[in-house]
Motif scaffolding. Structure first.
Motif, PDB file in Angstrom:
ATOM      1  N   VAL A 246      -8.039  13.512  47.431  1.00 39.75           N
ATOM      2  CA  VAL A 246      -9.331  12.889  47.749  1.00 39.75           C
ATOM      3  C   VAL A 246     -10.255  13.912  48.396  1.00 39.75           C
ATOM      4  N   ALA A 247      -9.711  14.674  49.344  1.00 40.44           N
ATOM      5  CA  ALA A 247     -10.533  15.663  50.045  1.00 40.44           C
ATOM      6  C   ALA A 247     -11.052  16.729  49.094  1.00 40.44           C
ATOM      7  N   LEU A 248     -10.179  17.220  48.180  1.00 43.63           N
ATOM      8  CA  LEU A 248     -10.597  18.275  47.261  1.00 43.63           C
ATOM      9  C   LEU A 248     -11.636  17.763  46.267  1.00 43.63           C
ATOM     10  N   HIS A 249     -11.527  16.514  45.836  1.00 46.42           N
ATOM     11  CA  HIS A 249     -12.484  15.966  44.866  1.00 46.42           C
ATOM     12  C   HIS A 249     -13.894  15.885  45.457  1.00 46.42           C
ATOM     13  N   LEU A 250     -13.984  15.661  46.753  1.00 47.66           N
ATOM     14  CA  LEU A 250     -15.297  15.493  47.403  1.00 47.66           C
ATOM     15  C   LEU A 250     -15.802  16.777  48.038  1.00 47.66           C
ATOM     16  N   LEU A 251     -15.098  17.888  47.818  1.00 43.98           N
ATOM     17  CA  LEU A 251     -15.445  19.123  48.511  1.00 43.98           C
ATOM     18  C   LEU A 251     -16.720  19.778  47.967  1.00 43.98           C
ATOM     19  N   GLY A 252     -17.009  19.602  46.661  1.00 42.78           N
ATOM     20  CA  GLY A 252     -18.178  20.255  46.064  1.00 42.78           C
ATOM     21  C   GLY A 252     -19.491  19.831  46.692  1.00 42.78           C
ATOM     22  N   PRO A 253     -19.828  18.533  46.712  1.00 39.39           N
ATOM     23  CA  PRO A 253     -21.065  18.101  47.371  1.00 39.39           C
ATOM     24  C   PRO A 253     -21.101  18.474  48.849  1.00 39.39           C
ATOM     25  N   LEU A 254     -19.934  18.424  49.501  1.00 36.37           N
ATOM     26  CA  LEU A 254     -19.891  18.738  50.926  1.00 36.37           C
ATOM     27  C   LEU A 254     -20.241  20.208  51.176  1.00 36.37           C
ATOM     28  N   ALA A 255     -19.780  21.111  50.306  1.00 34.92           N
ATOM     29  CA  ALA A 255     -20.097  22.531  50.451  1.00 34.92           C
ATOM     30  C   ALA A 255     -21.599  22.763  50.299  1.00 34.92           C
ATOM     31  N   ALA A 256     -22.226  22.068  49.342  1.00 36.97           N
ATOM     32  CA  ALA A 256     -23.671  22.191  49.163  1.00 36.97           C
ATOM     33  C   ALA A 256     -24.416  21.678  50.396  1.00 36.97           C
ATOM     34  N   SER A 257     -23.939  20.598  50.994  1.00 35.21           N
ATOM     35  CA  SER A 257     -24.561  20.075  52.218  1.00 35.21           C
ATOM     36  C   SER A 257     -24.423  21.060  53.366  1.00 35.21           C
ATOM     37  N   ALA A 258     -23.281  21.756  53.426  1.00 35.09           N
ATOM     38  CA  ALA A 258     -23.070  22.735  54.495  1.00 35.09           C
ATOM     39  C   ALA A 258     -24.083  23.869  54.416  1.00 35.09           C
ATOM     40  N   VAL A 259     -24.449  24.281  53.209  1.00 31.74           N
ATOM     41  CA  VAL A 259     -25.468  25.330  53.054  1.00 31.74           C
ATOM     42  C   VAL A 259     -26.781  24.881  53.676  1.00 31.74           C
ATOM     43  N   LEU A 260     -27.156  23.635  53.413  1.00 31.59           N
ATOM     44  CA  LEU A 260     -28.429  23.132  53.960  1.00 31.59           C
ATOM     45  C   LEU A 260     -28.361  22.968  55.478  1.00 31.59           C
ATOM     46  N   VAL A 261     -27.283  22.377  55.976  1.00 26.45           N
ATOM     47  CA  VAL A 261     -27.187  22.072  57.408  1.00 26.45           C
ATOM     48  C   VAL A 261     -27.148  23.339  58.255  1.00 26.45           C
ATOM     49  N   PHE A 262     -26.512  24.400  57.767  1.00 27.51           N
ATOM     50  CA  PHE A 262     -26.336  25.593  58.590  1.00 27.51           C
ATOM     51  C   PHE A 262     -27.279  26.739  58.216  1.00 27.51           C
ATOM     52  N   ALA A 263     -27.714  26.805  56.963  1.00 27.26           N
ATOM     53  CA  ALA A 263     -28.585  27.913  56.551  1.00 27.26           C
ATOM     54  C   ALA A 263     -30.044  27.503  56.456  1.00 27.26           C
ATOM     55  N   VAL A 264     -30.319  26.221  56.188  1.00 27.93           N
ATOM     56  CA  VAL A 264     -31.697  25.738  56.066  1.00 27.93           C
ATOM     57  C   VAL A 264     -31.888  24.576  57.041  1.00 27.93           C
TER      58      VAL A 264
END
Length: 380
Positions: free
Chosen positions: A51-69
């Motif tokens: 379950v965690a691995l299946h949802l990791l893609g959108p979460l990684a994209a969100s991390a870029v926004l939250v920490f870099a933008v």
């Protein structure tokens, strides 16, 4: 001739610089690592690794926004949490109603964008969440509607890590609108905003563009103000506090009486007096500081003890150095309710700058600019 044209055409295709300091790249990378790792690890502990691995893609994209933008409107906590919630609900509903075909995932993405715009929580990775909910593998399908729980857990953990990490590294997140300074408790705009670009101007400009701009109005206003400050610094030509300050300073001591202070203010047509003790600035008194004690002493009696400046002076004094650039004095004297700025070299008071001094300095600068422009225009 063809070579310069070809190189110029090629340059137009190159991406614009990001204007992000290198240390911010490292800060964002470490933050994204921590956010994604903690969210994925806790999600796998609660719901399993698949379950965690299946949802990791959108979460990684969100991390870029939250920490870099982090300052952008798409990276704020509500867009992250709201988009994950509504996209997860839309994706699950579309899967239950129409199955797990590719067109269903595309339709879920389209519906999610519309819902996110209505709820003001547009967040690009939310589209990935909607598609992930539709295209979930059999292991995730067994969760049914409970698939929304790991989706929301991921978003919540990422936002919490983002708030803590960004603030620990000196970044203000979430980005809240700055409170309006209202010294006089009126509906008038601040003096510095009465002339120039207003909030209404920004709203109309953003509306006139007719498309989404990935910057909030408050952030755009802050960028414009910083740009204006740099332009003002360049136009003022390095004028400092030493150029406009009054050097023959009238001052009081902590033992100066109320009556003596009134006479000094009236005799020199002043509104404020610095208070010095053994040559060191310890406070400042203004007309407003003296009004209440003066009214209390309206029924004068010789038995009353005299009011000393130590009793009424303001001990928190905003001061500047003689090297302070003129453009940094403007907001202090025009927007913060200050009428006088003591000028210090070390601990020694070397002058004061009043609003009158500032206006006179600006007038001289404007006149000298006009004189220079007249010299450049040939006589007819």
């Amino acid at each position: 001739m063809s070579s310069p044209r070809a190189s110029s055409r090629l340059l137009r295709w190159l991406p614009a610089p990001l204007n992000i300091p290198a240390r911010q790249w490292l800060r964002a990378g470490i933050g994204a690592f921590l956010g994604l790792f903690l969210a994925g690890w806790l999600c796998s502990m609660a719901f399993g690794t698949s379950v965690a691995l299946h949802l990791l893609g959108p979460l990684a994209a969100s991390a870029v926004l939250v920490f870099a933008v982090h300052s952008g409107p798409l990276a704020q906590p509500w867009p992250v949490l709201g988009s994950y919630a509504c996209a997860g609900i839309v994706g699950l509903a579309m899967r239950h109603g129409f199955g797990d075909a590719l067109w269903v995932a595309a339709a879920a993405l389209a519906v999610s964008i519309a819902v996110m715009c209505v709820l003001r929580c547009l967040h690009p990775p939310g589209g990935g969440v909607a598609a992930s909910a539709v295209l979930a593998d059999p292991g995730l399908v067994s969760l049914g509607d409970h698939l929304l729980q790991p989706i929301l857990l991921n978003a919540l953990i990422l936002v919490v890590v983002g708030i803590v990490y960004n603030r620990l590294t000196g970044v203000r997140y979430p980005k809240l609108a700055a409170p309006r300074k209202d010294l006089h408790h009126t509906h008038d705009p601040l003096p510095g905003t009465r002339v120039g670009i207003s909030g209404e101007d920004l709203d109309q400009a953003l509306e006139g563009i007719g498309e989404f701009v990935d910057v909030s109005r408050d952030e755009l206003e802050r960028i414009i103000e910083a740009t204006e400050q740099h332009a003002l610094h360049r136009s003022l030509g390095g004028i400092t506090a030493a150029s406009v300050m009054s050097r023959d300073v009238q001052f009081a001591s902590p033992r100066t009486t109320l009556e003596q202070a009134w006479k000094m203010l009236d005799g020199h047509h002043l509104k404020t007096l610095p208070v010095l003790d053994a040559g060191r600035l310890v406070g400042i008194v203004s007309l407003s500081d003296l009004v209440a004690p003066a009214m209390a002493r309206a029924g004068f009696s010789w038995r009353r003890k005299p009011v000393r400046m130590a009793q009424v002076m303001s001990r928190r004094v905003v001061s500047v150095s003689s090297r302070h650039p003129l453009e940094r004095l403007l907001p202090l004297l025009s927007e913060q309710g200050l009428h006088c700025l003591p000028v210090l070299d070390g601990d020694s008071l070397v002058g004061v700058i009043t609003q009158t001094d500032l206006i006179a300095g600006l007038k001289r600068h404007l006149l000298s600019g006009v004189a220079r422009s007249d010299q450049r225009v040939p006589a007819l």
